[in-house]
Every structure is written in structure tokens, then in C-alpha cells.
Design a protein around this motif. Structure first.
Motif, PDB file in Angstrom:
ATOM      1  N   GLU A 159       0.826  -1.209   0.000  1.00  0.00           N
ATOM      2  CA  GLU A 159       0.000   0.000   0.000  1.00  0.00           C
ATOM      3  C   GLU A 159       0.862   1.262   0.000  1.00  0.00           C
ATOM      4  O   GLU A 159       0.601   2.217  -0.754  1.00  0.00           O
ATOM      5  CB  GLU A 159      -0.927  -0.013   1.222  1.00  0.00           C
ATOM      6  CG  GLU A 159      -1.868   1.177   1.281  1.00  0.00           C
ATOM      7  CD  GLU A 159      -2.797   1.135   2.488  1.00  0.00           C
ATOM      8  OE1 GLU A 159      -3.299   2.191   2.881  1.00  0.00           O
ATOM      9  OE2 GLU A 159      -3.012   0.022   3.034  1.00  0.00           O
ATOM     10  N   GLU A 160       1.898   1.287   0.836  1.00  0.00           N
ATOM     11  CA  GLU A 160       2.771   2.455   0.912  1.00  0.00           C
ATOM     12  C   GLU A 160       3.574   2.640  -0.383  1.00  0.00           C
ATOM     13  O   GLU A 160       3.804   3.758  -0.835  1.00  0.00           O
ATOM     14  CB  GLU A 160       3.732   2.321   2.104  1.00  0.00           C
ATOM     15  CG  GLU A 160       3.068   2.291   3.466  1.00  0.00           C
ATOM     16  CD  GLU A 160       2.471   3.644   3.860  1.00  0.00           C
ATOM     17  OE1 GLU A 160       2.640   4.625   3.112  1.00  0.00           O
ATOM     18  OE2 GLU A 160       1.825   3.708   4.924  1.00  0.00           O
ATOM     19  N   TRP A 161       4.012   1.537  -0.970  1.00  0.00           N
ATOM     20  CA  TRP A 161       4.777   1.602  -2.222  1.00  0.00           C
ATOM     21  C   TRP A 161       3.934   2.231  -3.337  1.00  0.00           C
ATOM     22  O   TRP A 161       4.366   3.161  -4.020  1.00  0.00           O
ATOM     23  CB  TRP A 161       5.208   0.186  -2.599  1.00  0.00           C
ATOM     24  CG  TRP A 161       6.056   0.086  -3.848  1.00  0.00           C
ATOM     25  CD1 TRP A 161       6.707   1.094  -4.491  1.00  0.00           C
ATOM     26  CD2 TRP A 161       6.328  -1.109  -4.585  1.00  0.00           C
ATOM     27  NE1 TRP A 161       7.376   0.603  -5.585  1.00  0.00           N
ATOM     28  CE2 TRP A 161       7.160  -0.747  -5.667  1.00  0.00           C
ATOM     29  CE3 TRP A 161       5.964  -2.438  -4.429  1.00  0.00           C
ATOM     30  CZ2 TRP A 161       7.621  -1.672  -6.597  1.00  0.00           C
ATOM     31  CZ3 TRP A 161       6.433  -3.356  -5.349  1.00  0.00           C
ATOM     32  CH2 TRP A 161       7.251  -2.983  -6.418  1.00  0.00           C
ATOM     33  N   LEU A 162       2.707   1.754  -3.503  1.00  0.00           N
ATOM     34  CA  LEU A 162       1.822   2.298  -4.533  1.00  0.00           C
ATOM     35  C   LEU A 162       1.482   3.757  -4.250  1.00  0.00           C
ATOM     36  O   LEU A 162       1.401   4.579  -5.174  1.00  0.00           O
ATOM     37  CB  LEU A 162       0.540   1.460  -4.617  1.00  0.00           C
ATOM     38  CG  LEU A 162       0.717   0.005  -5.070  1.00  0.00           C
ATOM     39  CD1 LEU A 162      -0.623  -0.722  -5.070  1.00  0.00           C
ATOM     40  CD2 LEU A 162       1.350  -0.063  -6.455  1.00  0.00           C
ATOM     41  N   ALA A 163       1.305   4.085  -2.965  1.00  0.00           N
ATOM     42  CA  ALA A 163       1.009   5.481  -2.604  1.00  0.00           C
ATOM     43  C   ALA A 163       2.176   6.392  -2.971  1.00  0.00           C
ATOM     44  O   ALA A 163       1.976   7.531  -3.425  1.00  0.00           O
ATOM     45  CB  ALA A 163       0.705   5.578  -1.104  1.00  0.00           C
ATOM     46  N   HIS A 164       3.395   5.899  -2.775  1.00  0.00           N
ATOM     47  CA  HIS A 164       4.573   6.707  -3.107  1.00  0.00           C
ATOM     48  C   HIS A 164       4.672   6.935  -4.615  1.00  0.00           C
ATOM     49  O   HIS A 164       4.952   8.053  -5.069  1.00  0.00           O
ATOM     50  CB  HIS A 164       5.832   6.010  -2.603  1.00  0.00           C
ATOM     51  CG  HIS A 164       7.083   6.821  -2.838  1.00  0.00           C
ATOM     52  ND1 HIS A 164       7.314   8.017  -2.208  1.00  0.00           N
ATOM     53  CD2 HIS A 164       8.157   6.598  -3.635  1.00  0.00           C
ATOM     54  CE1 HIS A 164       8.476   8.506  -2.606  1.00  0.00           C
ATOM     55  NE2 HIS A 164       9.009   7.666  -3.472  1.00  0.00           N
ATOM     56  N   LEU A 165       4.430   5.910  -5.399  1.00  0.00           N
ATOM     57  CA  LEU A 165       4.483   6.052  -6.854  1.00  0.00           C
ATOM     58  C   LEU A 165       3.422   7.038  -7.341  1.00  0.00           C
ATOM     59  O   LEU A 165       3.679   7.870  -8.225  1.00  0.00           O
ATOM     60  CB  LEU A 165       4.275   4.692  -7.519  1.00  0.00           C
ATOM     61  CG  LEU A 165       5.391   3.655  -7.294  1.00  0.00           C
ATOM     62  CD1 LEU A 165       5.002   2.320  -7.906  1.00  0.00           C
ATOM     63  CD2 LEU A 165       6.713   4.147  -7.874  1.00  0.00           C
ATOM     64  N   GLU A 166       2.230   6.962  -6.741  1.00  0.00           N
ATOM     65  CA  GLU A 166       1.160   7.876  -7.151  1.00  0.00           C
ATOM     66  C   GLU A 166       1.467   9.304  -6.707  1.00  0.00           C
ATOM     67  O   GLU A 166       1.184  10.268  -7.423  1.00  0.00           O
ATOM     68  CB  GLU A 166      -0.167   7.392  -6.549  1.00  0.00           C
ATOM     69  CG  GLU A 166      -1.401   8.020  -7.171  1.00  0.00           C
ATOM     70  CD  GLU A 166      -1.863   9.268  -6.448  1.00  0.00           C
ATOM     71  OE1 GLU A 166      -2.577  10.077  -7.057  1.00  0.00           O
ATOM     72  OE2 GLU A 166      -1.506   9.417  -5.265  1.00  0.00           O
ATOM     73  N   LEU A 167       2.102   9.455  -5.533  1.00  0.00           N
ATOM     74  CA  LEU A 167       2.512  10.777  -5.065  1.00  0.00           C
ATOM     75  C   LEU A 167       3.516  11.400  -6.038  1.00  0.00           C
ATOM     76  O   LEU A 167       3.409  12.585  -6.385  1.00  0.00           O
ATOM     77  CB  LEU A 167       3.126  10.673  -3.672  1.00  0.00           C
ATOM     78  CG  LEU A 167       3.806  11.940  -3.121  1.00  0.00           C
ATOM     79  CD1 LEU A 167       2.792  13.064  -2.967  1.00  0.00           C
ATOM     80  CD2 LEU A 167       4.499  11.659  -1.799  1.00  0.00           C
TER      81      LEU A 167
END
Length: 301
Positions: A206-214
Motif C-alpha cells: 500500500e505504501e509503495w503504490l502510494a509513493h508512486l502515485e505521489l
């Protein structure tokens, strides 16, 4: 920023009965400021933004010239009681600045200038000089006209960055390759058991995908912040390679938590970010490094 350029700038509160169409006065009360902040401006196209800008500022100009609008066609005279208590006796506006947080469509210029001239011709002009000028300004125009304090752009970008961080995360447009990540998780499962590792696995994904989207949103909306984050994370990636060099799998979770604290401190000092936001972004950065092999605990890799 206007107040730093004009010592006599006067902000106008809306209480008790409205601001009369003005948000501020400057230059011996002869220059008026009408301001408009469009919500989620980055999500709207230029034509829609221009339409919102014109509609809002037409309403302000109506009040300055003491009119009300009936069915957007007929003008009705309406005294502006608020301006009677705002503008000093004998003062009239010689220039009006319409300031918006976005200004990217030139068609609004003619529409507003023609409308203002029409209003002045029919108005008693108690508060507006017949020769009063009109300018429409966005962030670039007002910063070009005024002397900008050294920290102004940094303050604006910081506020925009924090607002972007607070927005709900979505999925990145391109999902990442997760094969190496899954192999790292398998190593942890073999050592600590699936029950203990499953919530860690889910949180990291979840955090990895959030970082990419950020990063995608930063690239679109705040390219300077995007580049700064990329530079900082490149340094973090180098540090991670050293920090995790040759560690046994038994120390993977402990070392990761330690490194997260170091990343948080760097984000606080180098972006800079408030500590709470830095902790959130640090979790994303760590998850991204694990997903992209910057952090490694598999043997013989």
C-alpha cells in the motif's frame, strides 16, 4: 505579499455585513484588490477556470459600481452600504486588481474589461473613478509586478505540497513490477511465518503504490518539488545500499525500522516537511526502496 510592498495596505474583513466587493486597499486607498481562490484549480481545464473567474469577478465589479443583477441581463441600482464604511470620505478607486490563484485563459481579459466599462458608464461612480483601470492577475503576473520576498515562492510551494500530501491517494497509472518484492516477502515468511508477515506485506504494498502515485501527482502539479524529492531519494537509495549491505534476514525488520527513522530526519531537514508528514512519506519511501530492490535482505543477491 501585497502588504510587504505597500506599507498602507489595508485588508478588508467580511464582517459585519460583507466586504463590499473588495478584499484590500493600497496606495492611499486608491487601488483596490478583489481576490478569488478557485478550489482544485489543477483539476479543471483552462476554459472552465476562465468561466469561473469571469463570473466571480463580474459580481465584485457589480458591487463596486453599485448594481445588482437580475437574470444576468438587467442591471438594478443597489447601494453598497459596506463601501460607505470602508472607503474614506472623498476617496475613489483609480485602479482595481482582480487577483486569482490561476490565470491561463486570455479571453477573460476582454470580457471583464468591457463589462467594467459598461458598468462605469451607467454607475453614479460614488466609489470608482470614471477613469478607473482594471487588471487581471494570476500568480505570475502579481509576482512580476511586485517585489517578492526571498521566501515567498518556497512558502507557496510548501503549502501546495502539504495540501497534495493530504489528498487521498489513488493507484499509480502504471503498476510496478512486483516479482522481486514478492521474493523478499517469501524470505521473511519462511523465517517468521505467514501470519506475522502478512500485515507487513499488505502495508508495504500500500505504501509503495502510494509513493508512486505521489510522485506522479508531484510531477504534474509541482515539478520543482518532484525533482527535489527525486534528488533526496537518490541519496537515500545510496545510503540504503550501505545500510543493508550483507545483513542477515533476522535483522531485516529491525534494520528497516531504523532506516525509516533516518529517512524521516532527512525529509524534515531537506524538503523540508513537518515531522508528521515526514513520517508518512518516509514509510512510502522505505516501501518503494524495498519494492525496487534498494533495500535487500535476500541471501546471495
Amino acid at each position: 505579499m501585497v502588504s510587504k510592498n505597500f506599507h498602507d495596505f489595508q485588508a478588508i474583513p467580511a464582517a459585519p455585513h460583507g466586504d463590499g466587493g473588495l478584499d484590500g486597499l493600497a496606495e492611499s486607498d486608491t487601488h483596490g484588490y478583489c481576490c478569488y481562490g478557485i478550489e482544485d484549480a489543477q483539476k479543471q481545464d483552462a476554459k472552465a477556470l476562465a468561466s469561473s473567474l469571469v463570473d466571480k469577478f463580474k459580481g465584485d465589479l457589480l458591487r463596486l459600481c453599485e448594481f445588482d443583477r437580475k437574470k444576468k441581463v438587467k442591471l438594478l441600482a443597489k447601494e453598497n452600504k459596506a463601501l460607505e464604511n470602508i472607503l474614506p470620505q472623498g476617496k475613489k478607486l483609480k485602479h482595481v486588481y482582480l487577483v486569482c490563484n490561476t490565470f491561463k485563459h486570455h479571453t477573460s481579459i476582454k470580457k471583464l474589461k468591457d463589462y467594467f466599462e459598461k458598468l462605469k458608464k451607467q454607475s453614479q461612480c460614488r466609489f470608482v473613478d470614471q477613469a478607473c483601470g482594471l487588471s487581471i492577475e494570476g500568480p505570475n503576473e502579481i509576482t512580476n509586478r511586485l517585489t517578492v520576498p526571498p521566501d515567498f515562492h518556497a512558502t507557496i510551494e510548501q503549502a501546495a505540497f502539504l495540501k497534495l500530501l493530504a489528498a487521498p491517494a489513488a493507484a499509480p497509472s502504471t503498476p510496478p513490477e512486483q516479482t522481486a518484492f514478492e521474493k523478499k516477502i517469501d524470505v521473511l515468511v519462511q523465517k517468521f511465518g505467514a501470519a506475522r508477515i502478512k500485515p507487513i506485506d499488505e502495508a508495504l504494498r500500500e505504501e509503495w503504490l502510494a509513493h508512486l502515485e505521489l510522485l506522479e501527482r508531484l510531477n504534474q502539479s509541482l515539478p520543482n518539488d518532484h525533482l527535489r524529492i527525486l534528488r533526496i531519494t537518490a541519496g537515500i537509495r545510496r545510503d540504503a545500499a550501505m545500510h543493508f549491505l550483507g545483513i542477515p534476514v533476522e535483522e531485516a525488520i529491525k534494520k528497516t525500522m531504523e532506516f525509516e527513522q533516518l529517512v524521516c530526519k532527512r525529509l524534515v531537514n531537506e524538503v523540508p516537511l513537518p515531522e508528521a508528514d515526514a513520517r508518512s512519506v518516509a514509510k512510502q519511501v522505505i516501501a518503494s526502496l524495498i519494492g525496487e530492490c534498494g533495500i535487500e535482505w535476500r541471501p546471495n543477491v
